[in-house]
Design a protein around this motif. Structure first.
Motif, PDB file in Angstrom:
ATOM      1  N   TYR A 179       0.875  -1.174   0.000  1.00 31.36           N
ATOM      2  CA  TYR A 179       0.000   0.000   0.000  1.00 31.36           C
ATOM      3  C   TYR A 179       0.914   1.225   0.000  1.00 31.36           C
ATOM      4  N   ARG A 180       1.007   1.887  -1.143  1.00 32.71           N
ATOM      5  CA  ARG A 180       1.907   3.040  -1.295  1.00 32.71           C
ATOM      6  C   ARG A 180       1.133   4.324  -1.010  1.00 32.71           C
ATOM      7  N   TYR A 181       1.580   5.063  -0.033  1.00 31.50           N
ATOM      8  CA  TYR A 181       0.913   6.322   0.284  1.00 31.50           C
ATOM      9  C   TYR A 181       1.200   7.329  -0.826  1.00 31.50           C
ATOM     10  N   GLU A 182       0.145   7.936  -1.366  1.00 29.20           N
ATOM     11  CA  GLU A 182       0.298   8.887  -2.469  1.00 29.20           C
ATOM     12  C   GLU A 182      -0.397  10.213  -2.179  1.00 29.20           C
ATOM     13  N   GLY A 183      -0.593  10.549  -0.914  1.00 35.18           N
ATOM     14  CA  GLY A 183      -1.302  11.761  -0.555  1.00 35.18           C
ATOM     15  C   GLY A 183      -0.485  13.023  -0.772  1.00 35.18           C
ATOM     16  N   ASP A 184      -1.094  14.150  -0.485  1.00 36.52           N
ATOM     17  CA  ASP A 184      -0.444  15.448  -0.687  1.00 36.52           C
ATOM     18  C   ASP A 184       0.796  15.621   0.193  1.00 36.52           C
ATOM     19  N   GLU A 185       0.847  14.905   1.304  1.00 32.99           N
ATOM     20  CA  GLU A 185       1.964  15.049   2.224  1.00 32.99           C
ATOM     21  C   GLU A 185       3.114  14.097   1.902  1.00 32.99           C
ATOM     22  N   CYS A 186       3.020  13.400   0.772  1.00 30.98           N
ATOM     23  CA  CYS A 186       4.068  12.455   0.375  1.00 30.98           C
ATOM     24  C   CYS A 186       5.289  13.239  -0.115  1.00 30.98           C
ATOM     25  N   VAL A 187       6.355  13.251   0.671  1.00 28.86           N
ATOM     26  CA  VAL A 187       7.554  14.055   0.388  1.00 28.86           C
ATOM     27  C   VAL A 187       8.665  13.155  -0.146  1.00 28.86           C
ATOM     28  N   VAL A 188       9.343  13.633  -1.185  1.00 24.60           N
ATOM     29  CA  VAL A 188      10.469  12.902  -1.751  1.00 24.60           C
ATOM     30  C   VAL A 188      11.716  13.199  -0.930  1.00 24.60           C
ATOM     31  N   ASP A 189      12.369  12.166  -0.459  1.00 23.44           N
ATOM     32  CA  ASP A 189      13.606  12.283   0.316  1.00 23.44           C
ATOM     33  C   ASP A 189      14.780  12.173  -0.651  1.00 23.44           C
ATOM     34  N   MET A 190      15.451  13.290  -0.937  1.00 25.77           N
ATOM     35  CA  MET A 190      16.509  13.310  -1.942  1.00 25.77           C
ATOM     36  C   MET A 190      17.750  12.543  -1.492  1.00 25.77           C
ATOM     37  N   ASP A 191      18.005  12.480  -0.187  1.00 24.82           N
ATOM     38  CA  ASP A 191      19.133  11.672   0.277  1.00 24.82           C
ATOM     39  C   ASP A 191      18.896  10.196  -0.021  1.00 24.82           C
ATOM     40  N   VAL A 192      17.663   9.749   0.200  1.00 24.78           N
ATOM     41  CA  VAL A 192      17.312   8.369  -0.121  1.00 24.78           C
ATOM     42  C   VAL A 192      17.349   8.155  -1.631  1.00 24.78           C
ATOM     43  N   VAL A 193      16.922   9.142  -2.412  1.00 30.22           N
ATOM     44  CA  VAL A 193      16.965   9.053  -3.869  1.00 30.22           C
ATOM     45  C   VAL A 193      18.386   8.766  -4.351  1.00 30.22           C
ATOM     46  N   ARG A 194      19.361   9.539  -3.856  1.00 29.20           N
ATOM     47  CA  ARG A 194      20.745   9.347  -4.284  1.00 29.20           C
ATOM     48  C   ARG A 194      21.264   7.969  -3.888  1.00 29.20           C
ATOM     49  N   MET A 195      20.982   7.567  -2.662  1.00 29.16           N
ATOM     50  CA  MET A 195      21.477   6.285  -2.178  1.00 29.16           C
ATOM     51  C   MET A 195      20.855   5.126  -2.946  1.00 29.16           C
ATOM     52  N   GLU A 196      19.543   5.174  -3.165  1.00 35.58           N
ATOM     53  CA  GLU A 196      18.878   4.035  -3.782  1.00 35.58           C
ATOM     54  C   GLU A 196      19.087   3.986  -5.290  1.00 35.58           C
TER      55      GLU A 196
END
Length: 331
Positions: A168-185
């Motif tokens: 169940y992937r949360y897709e609400g308005d408060e869903c924030v992209v974590d750029m540190d996790v983006v770079r690592m993953e």
């Protein structure tokens, strides 16, 4: 983005039910009338028509369709099967499609197995929950149980599919992209995918694809392209062999660019001798109220033709009219 052209004003559900009853009379039903009514109604309106029909005539509308399906010649089978899928509750429809994909041997295993990924990745989280509930009510067990028990699905694909259908992937308005996790993953994905040996189910690639929100994944795949000079789907094609690689690519597309996957499935279903009617029906019926306009645009760019033109060239009679009504007009 729905392309369903609902008339204004909309007839009442009872009026539509009466019109359908007239169209179903006799040995040869009026398929054009059925298409004009039902293919111009939303899912909520079709549900109201089913209720009105059952109340007025003391039998389910879908049973009438199934009766016609059982009596008609081969030229009408595709039309009636398509009409049944379109008229069903969307969650029940997808639950039935998933069950069929898991239980039956299909002509093209890869494309029919992708039904699981389409439902779990290309649909909303709430719809996936509704499908799981419908599946349990219809078949007496969970989707996860049947995926885990399927002898046709091997590891590591089985583990990925179980996690996808139970997510169940949360897709609400408060869903924030974590750029540190983006770079690592993005780095972790590149390391896992470009190994000479195909990634195992317990590897980071499965964890990332099955748990992150769609917005987080879009950012991760964009970072992957910037850092490594290639699209992640291209690298999956090059480095991940076999069934797992094909389904991983399908998941990536369905999570972030579903129009790419569905345009490809439509093209595959109509190429060569004959048409994979069940596959073609599945895509057009399931996406008509969601993103058919985007699929048409992707199809035109990639294949230099239109969905409409290819449908006209490979289908006929009432089935063709039904599909064209759901594809919508293309300039």
């Amino acid at each position: 983005m729905s392309i369903i052209a609902v008339p204004s004003p909309v007839p009442s559900a009872s009026d539509d039910a009466e019109s359908l009853r007239k169209a179903l009379q006799g040995w040869r039903a009026d398929k054009g009338a059925l298409t004009r009514i039902l293919c111009r109604r939303t899912a909520a309106q079709r549900a109201a028509i089913r209720r009105a029909y059952a109340f007025l005539y003391r039998e389910p509308l879908l049973n009438c369709f199934r009766y016609k399906l059982s009596r008609h010649c081969l030229l009408s089978l595709d039309f009636w099967k398509a009409m049944i899928l379109w008229t069903m509750d969307p969650a029940e429809r997808d639950a039935n499609l998933v069950h069929e994909a898991l239980k039956k041997k299909q002509r093209d295993e890869t494309y029919y197995m992708s039904v699981l990924i389409e439902v779990s990745c290309a649909c909303t989280p709430d719809h996936l929950v509704a499908v799981r509930r419908a599946y349990l009510a219809l078949f007496g067990c969970s989707v996860e149980e049947d995926v885990a028990a399927s002898p046709a699905i091997q590891e590591p694909l089985k583990k990925m599919l179980v996690r996808l259908v139970s997510s169940y992937r949360y897709e609400g308005d408060e869903c924030v992209v974590d750029m540190d996790v983006v770079r690592m993953e993005a780095s972790q994905l590149a390391e896992a995918i470009k190994k000479k040996k195909q990634p195992r189910g317990e590897d980071e690639v499965v964890r990332i694809v099955t748990t992150r929100s769609k917005s987080q994944l879009r950012a991760t795949f964009q970072r992957y392209r910037e850092d490594h000079g290639s699209d992640i789907a291209e690298d999956i094609d090059s480095h991940c062999i076999g069934q797992f690689g094909r389904m991983l690519k399908t998941a990536v597309w369905c999570l972030t660019s579903p129009e790419k996957h569905f345009a490809e499935v439509i093209r595959h279903s109509i190429l060569g001798l004959g048409t994979y009617e069940d596959m073609l029906t599945r895509v057009i019926v399931s996406r008509a109220e969601i993103d058919m306009r985007h699929i048409r645009e992707e199809y035109k760019v990639r294949y230099k033709t239109t969905v409409t033109r290819d449908v006209v060239g490979d289908t006929s009679f009432g089935y063709k009219g039904f599909l064209l009504a759901l594809v919508g007009r293309e300039d």
